[in-house]
Scaffold this motif. Structure first.
Motif, PDB file in Angstrom:
ATOM      1  N   LYS A 124     -36.666 -49.461   2.259  1.00 30.38           N
ATOM      2  CA  LYS A 124     -36.745 -48.019   2.460  1.00 30.38           C
ATOM      3  C   LYS A 124     -35.429 -47.476   3.028  1.00 30.38           C
ATOM      4  O   LYS A 124     -34.913 -46.448   2.581  1.00 30.38           O
ATOM      5  CB  LYS A 124     -37.909 -47.684   3.401  1.00 30.38           C
ATOM      6  CG  LYS A 124     -38.143 -46.197   3.579  1.00 30.38           C
ATOM      7  CD  LYS A 124     -39.381 -45.939   4.430  1.00 30.38           C
ATOM      8  CE  LYS A 124     -39.618 -44.439   4.577  1.00 30.38           C
ATOM      9  NZ  LYS A 124     -40.824 -44.165   5.401  1.00 30.38           N
ATOM     10  N   VAL A 128     -32.593 -44.882   1.236  1.00 33.11           N
ATOM     11  CA  VAL A 128     -32.141 -43.632   1.848  1.00 33.11           C
ATOM     12  C   VAL A 128     -30.615 -43.593   1.927  1.00 33.11           C
ATOM     13  O   VAL A 128     -29.969 -42.609   1.556  1.00 33.11           O
ATOM     14  CB  VAL A 128     -32.753 -43.462   3.254  1.00 33.11           C
ATOM     15  CG1 VAL A 128     -32.124 -42.264   3.965  1.00 33.11           C
ATOM     16  CG2 VAL A 128     -34.259 -43.264   3.156  1.00 33.11           C
ATOM     17  N   MET A 282     -34.540 -37.370  -3.120  1.00 26.41           N
ATOM     18  CA  MET A 282     -34.742 -37.919  -1.778  1.00 26.41           C
ATOM     19  C   MET A 282     -35.792 -37.114  -1.012  1.00 26.41           C
ATOM     20  O   MET A 282     -36.642 -37.682  -0.309  1.00 26.41           O
ATOM     21  CB  MET A 282     -33.421 -37.913  -1.028  1.00 26.41           C
ATOM     22  CG  MET A 282     -32.360 -38.822  -1.641  1.00 26.41           C
ATOM     23  SD  MET A 282     -30.742 -38.627  -0.864  1.00 26.41           S
ATOM     24  CE  MET A 282     -31.137 -39.146   0.813  1.00 26.41           C
ATOM     25  N   LEU A 283     -35.728 -35.792  -1.145  1.00 24.87           N
ATOM     26  CA  LEU A 283     -36.666 -34.926  -0.439  1.00 24.87           C
ATOM     27  C   LEU A 283     -38.090 -35.128  -0.954  1.00 24.87           C
ATOM     28  O   LEU A 283     -39.055 -35.142  -0.165  1.00 24.87           O
ATOM     29  CB  LEU A 283     -36.250 -33.465  -0.599  1.00 24.87           C
ATOM     30  CG  LEU A 283     -36.916 -32.438   0.330  1.00 24.87           C
ATOM     31  CD1 LEU A 283     -36.641 -32.793   1.774  1.00 24.87           C
ATOM     32  CD2 LEU A 283     -36.392 -31.037   0.024  1.00 24.87           C
ATOM     33  N   ALA A 286     -39.605 -38.185   0.533  1.00 22.69           N
ATOM     34  CA  ALA A 286     -40.003 -38.023   1.933  1.00 22.69           C
ATOM     35  C   ALA A 286     -41.232 -37.137   2.096  1.00 22.69           C
ATOM     36  O   ALA A 286     -42.095 -37.398   2.949  1.00 22.69           O
ATOM     37  CB  ALA A 286     -38.832 -37.450   2.734  1.00 22.69           C
TER      38      ALA A 286
END
Length: 438
Positions: A124, A128, A282-283, A286
């Motif tokens: 993870k 990122v 990426m957003l 998340a």
């Protein structure tokens, strides 16, 4: 060192289309009305799009120890040859390099992630960091391409491909198993790849030269019909048309921005849109788990409304980049939900749907571009010439606005159809649960 190389692998895999496409796109030089280095771009773009149809996800290649090594070496050799070809202006060498890079980096992306099998790596965290690395690398590449000789950008990218070779030979420790590949030619199974190859090649040639015959357009239509017939079983499954539509929208944002940015002398817009794509991915990673706690109907309706809002914001130049940011975020988010709600049987299906959506968008986009150019400017290639020659043509703003309005209107109309097609999966929780249980 192992963690750095693992991050570099994710960096190369995530940017498998982004970096090669940008590099070879910027390598096209217009001088005295003679276009050079068109073929390398055409080849790299074509290979990247066709590979999902060649590398079938049902093949258990991820367990073979040599796959990562082979693809990384091929890509690295391609990077070296590309640097030499660009420096000495050998278009034939750059074309060969484009094929090798396209094959190598796309293979690394499609044939599994070795990091999942490496101990001592926080996957993870690596993902990122790799995501931010792509954004930083994109900014650095943009500065290099605009401020320094083009070959520096290729050397920059080749450095990371070299690290990928070290990663494949030093870090990856897979048990070697037989590589079970059958090379017997079967026209029925090979047809989609041949059809995609034909369409991508013709469209790529048109994008970079502005020349296309009526026969080529007819060939594209026949190829698309053939692809639909071959993939009709896949297309009939839940969310497949929906995901093709989302893929077409994402591709539209990229391609239209390329055309519009060069025409308006705003090349930096291209890099901003690619950064938006990376940040959105990426957003979504998340926020998606948290958003899935909301009721299904609420989630989809809200995301679809925001997607439509984003498209409409691109109507104006002032809010264009805000609109693209909202659009790509919602498209990626909806695609992730759809894949999770109705998982694919094979890993290659997602790439195939994305490629098909991309092709559909480009066929319609460039068809509309030709029509608007012909009726408004008496030249079928008028709106494409500023992009090909990298020349600013602000007087075409009105015609580009017509093109934008036409495409957004079409996306809204087709969106109504695909939403109606998948309405029971989008808006009826009970039905979805029953399907998933089966």
């Amino acid at each position: 060192m192992k963690k750095i190389l693992a991050i570099n692998h994710e960096f190369v895999a995530r940017s498998y289309i982004l970096f090669p496409t940008l590099l070879f796109a910027f390598s096209i030089i217009a001088h005295a009305n003679i276009i050079t280095f068109v073929w390398p771009f055409i080849f790299v773009y074509t290979v990247e799009k066709v590979m999902p149809f060649i590398l079938d996800g049902r093949l258990n290649l991820a367990s073979w120890s040599g796959v990562t090594k082979f693809c990384s070496v091929i890509a690295f050799i391609g990077g070296i040859l590309a640097s030499i070809g660009i420096y000495f202006r050998f278009e034939w060498l750059a074309s060969l390099a484009a094929i090798l890079i396209g094959f190598g980096v796309t293979g690394l992306k499609l044939l599994g992630d070795p990091n999942e099998e490496i101990s001592g790596i926080d996957l993870k965290r690596v993902n990122v960091i790799a995501g931010f690395s792509v954004i930083i690398g994109l900014i650095a590449l943009g500065i290099l391409l605009m401020k320094l000789p083009l070959v520096v950008g290729f050397v920059f990218y080749t450095f990371f491909l070299g690290l990928e070779v070290i990663y494949a030979y030093v870090v990856v420790k897979r048990d070697k198993t037989p590589l079970d590949l059958k090379f017997s030619f079967n026209l029925k199974t090979a047809f989609p790849a041949i059809a995609v190859l034909t369409v991508v090649f013709i469209i790529s040639f048109f994008k970079k030269t502005g020349r296309i015959s009526d026969f080529s357009w007819a060939l594209i239509v026949l190829a698309i019909i053939g692809i639909i017939l071959e993939l009709r079983n896949i297309l009939g499954q839940p969310f497949k048309l929906f995901r093709i539509w989302l893929g077409a929208i994402k591709n539209y944002v990229i391609i239209y921005t390329l055309l519009f940015a060069f025409q308006q002398n705003k090349a930096y817009w291209i890099f901003i849109v690619f950064i938006e794509l990376m940040l959105s991915g990426m957003l979504v990673g998340a926020l998606s788990p948290k958003l899935q706690k909301l009721p299904l109907t609420t989630r989809y309706k809200t995301a679809l409304i925001c997607l439509t809002l984003g498209l409409f914001l691109t109507y104006t130049d002032y809010l264009y980049l805000l609109g693209t940011a909202i659009t790509v975020f919602c498209a990626i988010l909806l695609g992730k939900w759809a894949r999770k709600q109705v998982p694919d049987k094979y890993s290659s299906i997602d790439q195939k749907l994305s490629v098909f959506g991309s092709l559909c968008n480009q066929i319609i986009l460039f068809g509309a571009l030709e029509l608007i150019s012909y009726f408004q400017l008496d030249n079928k290639s008028a709106l494409l010439i500023p992009y090909i020659d990298h020349q600013q043509e602000l007087q075409y703003s009105r015609e580009m606005f017509y093109l934008r309005v036409s495409m957004i209107t079409l996306f809204v109309i087709t969106g109504i159809f695909v939403i109606y097609h998948d309405r029971k999966y989008l808006f009826k929780i009970a039905v979805c649960k029953i399907k998933l249980e089966k």
